[in-house]
Design an enzyme around this catalytic site. Sequence first.
Site, PDB file in Angstrom:
ATOM      1  N   CYS A 193       0.859  -1.188   0.000  1.00 54.41           N
ATOM      2  CA  CYS A 193       0.000   0.000   0.000  1.00 54.41           C
ATOM      3  C   CYS A 193       0.893   1.234   0.000  1.00 54.41           C
ATOM      4  O   CYS A 193       1.663   1.438   0.960  1.00 54.41           O
ATOM      5  CB  CYS A 193      -0.905  -0.030   1.227  1.00 54.41           C
ATOM      6  SG  CYS A 193      -2.051   1.342   1.243  1.00 54.41           S
ATOM      7  N   HIS A 237       0.019   4.657  -0.174  1.00 56.33           N
ATOM      8  CA  HIS A 237      -0.357   5.736   0.757  1.00 56.33           C
ATOM      9  C   HIS A 237      -0.100   5.272   2.188  1.00 56.33           C
ATOM     10  O   HIS A 237       0.299   6.059   3.046  1.00 56.33           O
ATOM     11  CB  HIS A 237      -1.831   6.150   0.556  1.00 56.33           C
ATOM     12  CG  HIS A 237      -2.771   5.455   1.475  1.00 56.33           C
ATOM     13  ND1 HIS A 237      -3.429   4.288   1.151  1.00 56.33           N
ATOM     14  CD2 HIS A 237      -3.135   5.734   2.765  1.00 56.33           C
ATOM     15  CE1 HIS A 237      -4.158   3.903   2.186  1.00 56.33           C
ATOM     16  NE2 HIS A 237      -4.005   4.758   3.172  1.00 56.33           N
ATOM     17  N   CYS A 263      -3.402   6.892  -4.904  1.00 59.72           N
ATOM     18  CA  CYS A 263      -3.112   5.458  -4.837  1.00 59.72           C
ATOM     19  C   CYS A 263      -1.667   5.191  -5.281  1.00 59.72           C
ATOM     20  O   CYS A 263      -1.342   5.267  -6.468  1.00 59.72           O
ATOM     21  CB  CYS A 263      -4.093   4.634  -5.674  1.00 59.72           C
ATOM     22  SG  CYS A 263      -3.970   2.869  -5.313  1.00 59.72           S
TER      23      CYS A 263
END
Length: 317
Positions: A93, A95, A243
């Site tokens: 991920c 972020h 994203c």
Amino acid sequence: MMTEMVRRVEVIDSHTGGEPTRVVIGGGPDLGAGSMVERVARFREFHDEFRSAVVNEPRGSDVMVGALLCDPVDPECVAGVIFFNNVGYLGMCGHGTIGLIVTLAHLGRIGPGEHYVETPVGRISARLHESGEVSVFNVQSYRYREKVTVDVPGIGAITGDIAWGGNWFFLIEEHGQELSLPRVDHLTEFTARIMEALAAAGVTGEGGQPIDHIELFGPPSHPYLDSRNFVLCPGKSYDRSPCGTGTSAKMASLFAAGKLQPGQIWRQESIVGSVFEGYVALRDDRVYPTIKGTAYVNAESTLILDERDPFCMGIRR
Ligand code: PYC
């Protein structure tokens, strides 16, 4: 409150371009030793209720991404991390990594410089700049299939690229949708139908892995930026940030199409107007994206898991 009925979980919340990250720094499950791949398997099998307790309502929300801080196997790494959301686990991920690095700095565990982090999809590194911005040097990313067309009930034929950026994405340029914040409910339904159609047609990422992120692209709000996106994540919430893994997949796809050169800056705007700046580097003919963004810590909290509470472990879908 009877203390033996209560479990306390220490968390730090932050947001990266509007997208929240909740880092569990204490009170999480013991996942034992081994790689992050082995530990995420144990998390899924034996402690999935804990995932739900941390990110789902009534403590969290569908948009919350959790990050369980783990002791790393590799002593060069500052941390191991397992990311999770309202319905499951994320390989990587972007972020969330920016949120994790800013959280570790907030705790005084790291300062400016480069730091290695173990994730279930491999070791990544991140640079905390003196400015407080964070650059994430992501895993190898690539376009897997170009111009794949799927027939979407109620919408028609939709064509996109399948690309890996740490998660699997379907990247769509031609969709006829205006990408604006008041339209997020419609965009959510639109992209959810595409996700369902891909699964029904057996269109997957490499090795049969499900495509669990759909990304639409459109014109940015300012000529200084390259593109605006809308990203549907697994669990049907949309990414408020641009994203990180999606921007990585996009840049890998642009590189494969000869539309982005190594080192060339790509500025990706999100549906809420936040921006990640990125570029790709080539090593051994492989594409490695970097994305840069900012996160802010907005809460230090203790979650209380009271076993008398019927929704103690969250509302699970
Ligand atoms: O930034 O990579 C990302 C991400 C994935 C899901 C939500 N954010």
